[in-house]
Design a protein around this motif. Structure first.
Motif, PDB file in Angstrom:
ATOM      1  N   LEU A   1      60.234  50.896  30.416  1.00 27.06           N
ATOM      2  CA  LEU A   1      60.215  52.355  30.310  1.00 27.06           C
ATOM      3  C   LEU A   1      61.402  52.970  31.035  1.00 27.06           C
ATOM      4  CD1 LEU A   1      56.447  53.076  31.037  1.00 27.06           C
ATOM      5  CD2 LEU A   1      57.609  53.262  28.835  1.00 27.06           C
ATOM      6  N   GLY A   2      62.008  53.971  30.409  1.00 23.23           N
ATOM      7  CA  GLY A   2      63.015  54.782  31.085  1.00 23.23           C
ATOM      8  C   GLY A   2      64.365  54.156  31.305  1.00 23.23           C
ATOM      9  N   GLY A   3      64.656  53.069  30.628  1.00 21.76           N
ATOM     10  CA  GLY A   3      65.945  52.397  30.800  1.00 21.76           C
ATOM     11  C   GLY A   3      67.119  53.250  30.348  1.00 21.76           C
ATOM     12  N   THR A   4      68.319  52.782  30.618  1.00 25.92           N
ATOM     13  CA  THR A   4      69.546  53.517  30.335  1.00 25.92           C
ATOM     14  C   THR A   4      69.654  53.953  28.878  1.00 25.92           C
ATOM     15  OG1 THR A   4      70.632  52.245  32.060  1.00 25.92           O
ATOM     16  CG2 THR A   4      72.051  53.448  30.547  1.00 25.92           C
ATOM     17  N   GLY A   5      69.305  53.095  27.937  1.00 23.97           N
ATOM     18  CA  GLY A   5      69.437  53.425  26.520  1.00 23.97           C
ATOM     19  C   GLY A   5      68.244  54.162  25.935  1.00 23.97           C
ATOM     20  N   GLU A   6      67.227  54.403  26.737  1.00 25.21           N
ATOM     21  CA  GLU A   6      66.016  55.064  26.250  1.00 25.21           C
ATOM     22  C   GLU A   6      66.220  56.581  26.138  1.00 25.21           C
ATOM     23  OE1 GLU A   6      63.070  53.464  25.407  1.00 25.21           O
ATOM     24  OE2 GLU A   6      64.264  51.655  25.646  1.00 25.21           O
ATOM     25  N   PRO A   7      65.567  57.226  25.167  1.00 24.61           N
ATOM     26  CA  PRO A   7      65.725  58.677  25.011  1.00 24.61           C
ATOM     27  C   PRO A   7      64.985  59.502  26.064  1.00 24.61           C
ATOM     28  CG  PRO A   7      64.199  57.833  23.371  1.00 24.61           C
ATOM     29  CD  PRO A   7      64.763  56.636  24.101  1.00 24.61           C
ATOM     30  N   THR A   8      64.021  58.882  26.739  1.00 21.92           N
ATOM     31  CA  THR A   8      63.269  59.578  27.784  1.00 21.92           C
ATOM     32  C   THR A   8      63.250  58.726  29.042  1.00 21.92           C
ATOM     33  OG1 THR A   8      61.146  58.619  27.137  1.00 21.92           O
ATOM     34  CG2 THR A   8      61.773  60.719  26.086  1.00 21.92           C
ATOM     35  N   GLY A   9      62.947  59.367  30.159  1.00 23.39           N
ATOM     36  CA  GLY A   9      62.884  58.615  31.399  1.00 23.39           C
ATOM     37  C   GLY A   9      62.377  59.464  32.551  1.00 23.39           C
ATOM     38  N   PRO A  10      62.249  58.843  33.723  1.00 24.28           N
ATOM     39  CA  PRO A  10      61.673  59.534  34.868  1.00 24.28           C
ATOM     40  C   PRO A  10      62.706  60.305  35.683  1.00 24.28           C
ATOM     41  CG  PRO A  10      62.097  57.264  35.435  1.00 24.28           C
ATOM     42  CD  PRO A  10      62.493  57.435  33.995  1.00 24.28           C
ATOM     43  N   VAL A  11      62.251  61.413  36.241  1.00 22.20           N
ATOM     44  CA  VAL A  11      62.993  62.118  37.284  1.00 22.20           C
ATOM     45  C   VAL A  11      61.996  62.378  38.408  1.00 22.20           C
ATOM     46  CG1 VAL A  11      64.744  63.182  35.817  1.00 22.20           C
ATOM     47  CG2 VAL A  11      62.625  64.399  36.266  1.00 22.20           C
ATOM     48  N   ILE A  12      62.493  62.378  39.607  1.00 20.88           N
ATOM     49  CA  ILE A  12      61.647  62.636  40.778  1.00 20.88           C
ATOM     50  C   ILE A  12      61.784  64.109  41.131  1.00 20.88           C
ATOM     51  CG2 ILE A  12      61.201  62.046  43.192  1.00 20.88           C
ATOM     52  CD1 ILE A  12      60.725  59.748  41.149  1.00 20.88           C
ATOM     53  N   ILE A  13      60.658  64.815  41.193  1.00 21.33           N
ATOM     54  CA  ILE A  13      60.727  66.233  41.558  1.00 21.33           C
ATOM     55  C   ILE A  13      60.229  66.500  42.975  1.00 21.33           C
ATOM     56  CG2 ILE A  13      60.555  66.977  39.159  1.00 21.33           C
ATOM     57  CD1 ILE A  13      57.634  67.926  39.935  1.00 21.33           C
ATOM     58  N   LYS A  14      59.553  65.507  43.552  1.00 15.37           N
ATOM     59  CA  LYS A  14      59.080  65.676  44.927  1.00 15.37           C
ATOM     60  C   LYS A  14      58.911  64.295  45.534  1.00 15.37           C
ATOM     61  CE  LYS A  14      55.418  67.816  47.641  1.00 15.37           C
ATOM     62  NZ  LYS A  14      54.170  68.597  47.610  1.00 15.37           N
ATOM     63  N   THR A  15      59.341  64.156  46.777  1.00 16.91           N
ATOM     64  CA  THR A  15      59.181  62.887  47.470  1.00 16.91           C
ATOM     65  C   THR A  15      58.949  63.144  48.951  1.00 16.91           C
ATOM     66  OG1 THR A  15      60.125  60.677  47.794  1.00 16.91           O
ATOM     67  CG2 THR A  15      61.667  62.524  47.848  1.00 16.91           C
ATOM     68  N   SER A  16      58.243  62.220  49.582  1.00 17.32           N
ATOM     69  CA  SER A  16      57.998  62.337  51.016  1.00 17.32           C
ATOM     70  C   SER A  16      57.702  60.965  51.592  1.00 17.32           C
ATOM     71  CB  SER A  16      56.829  63.293  51.300  1.00 17.32           C
ATOM     72  OG  SER A  16      55.629  62.772  50.779  1.00 17.32           O
ATOM     73  N   ALA A  17      57.773  60.890  52.903  1.00 14.99           N
ATOM     74  CA  ALA A  17      57.448  59.648  53.603  1.00 14.99           C
ATOM     75  C   ALA A  17      56.829  59.977  54.949  1.00 14.99           C
ATOM     76  CB  ALA A  17      58.694  58.796  53.807  1.00 14.99           C
ATOM     77  N   THR A  18      55.938  59.122  55.363  1.00 16.09           N
ATOM     78  CA  THR A  18      55.384  59.163  56.711  1.00 16.09           C
ATOM     79  C   THR A  18      55.794  57.857  57.371  1.00 16.09           C
ATOM     80  OG1 THR A  18      53.510  60.498  55.973  1.00 16.09           O
ATOM     81  CG2 THR A  18      53.294  59.377  58.096  1.00 16.09           C
ATOM     82  N   PHE A  19      56.577  57.968  58.435  1.00 16.90           N
ATOM     83  CA  PHE A  19      57.098  56.798  59.142  1.00 16.90           C
ATOM     84  C   PHE A  19      56.102  56.405  60.231  1.00 16.90           C
ATOM     85  CE2 PHE A  19      60.601  59.480  57.670  1.00 16.90           C
ATOM     86  CZ  PHE A  19      61.188  58.614  56.764  1.00 16.90           C
ATOM     87  N   LEU A  20      55.591  55.184  60.141  1.00 16.08           N
ATOM     88  CA  LEU A  20      54.512  54.757  61.031  1.00 16.08           C
ATOM     89  C   LEU A  20      54.942  53.759  62.103  1.00 16.08           C
ATOM     90  CD1 LEU A  20      51.878  54.301  58.199  1.00 16.08           C
ATOM     91  CD2 LEU A  20      52.082  56.232  59.787  1.00 16.08           C
ATOM     92  N   LYS A  21      55.984  52.991  61.806  1.00 13.76           N
ATOM     93  CA  LYS A  21      56.409  51.939  62.729  1.00 13.76           C
ATOM     94  C   LYS A  21      57.888  51.671  62.519  1.00 13.76           C
ATOM     95  CE  LYS A  21      55.340  47.208  64.035  1.00 13.76           C
ATOM     96  NZ  LYS A  21      54.557  46.018  63.781  1.00 13.76           N
TER      97      LYS A  21
END
Length: 135
Positions: free
Chosen positions: A48-68
């Motif tokens: 899914l979403g490879g370079t030659g594909e007509p559709t693919g993913p985009v990230i609209i929100k990201t976060s992280a909680t750093f625990l260690k």
């Protein structure tokens, strides 16, 4: 943040010496790179979403909680979870763990929106992803 959803992928990666910062631990951006690589490998396995594909993913929100602190040398495992699916989006979660001890270094989140690469607008989430989602 708590990790939710169905486990869909697990990927082991090595922390590189160059990933360390002046404080002697992995720079916070490295965690996001681990999450990104895990998503890319997972979606590629689903074809899914490879370079030659007509559709693919985009990230609209990201976060992280750093625990260690993460320090070199280390091999980590990124577990990826598929959460809730919308019409055009999917919530994904990550756990970044030590490959040997299972200690959790961080939790991550990314909201993926499926996009038509020509129109640059959102498009329905592929059925393959929808089937992996929790809802």
């Amino acid at each position: 943040m708590s990790v939710q959803g169905n486990l869909v992928s697990s990927l082991a990666m090595a922390l590189r010496w160059g990933d360390m910062d002046a404080y002697g631990h992995a720079n916070n951006t490295v965690y996001f790179r681990f999450f990104e690589e895990a998503r890319i490998v997972w979606l590629a396995k689903l074809e899914l979403g490879g370079t030659g594909e007509p559709t693919g993913p985009v990230i609209i929100k990201t976060s992280a909680t750093f625990l260690k602190e993460l320090t070199h040398p280390a091999t980590v495992v990124v577990e990826t979870y598929a959460g809730k699916a919308g019409n055009t989006s999917l919530d994904t979660y990550h756990l970044l763990k030590d490959a040997n001890t299972g200690d959790v270094y961080a939790e991550g989140y990314a909201k993926i929106v499926w996009m038509d690469k020509t129109t640059r607008k959102s498009t329905p989430l592929p059925d393959t992803l929808r089937a992996l989602a929790t809802e």
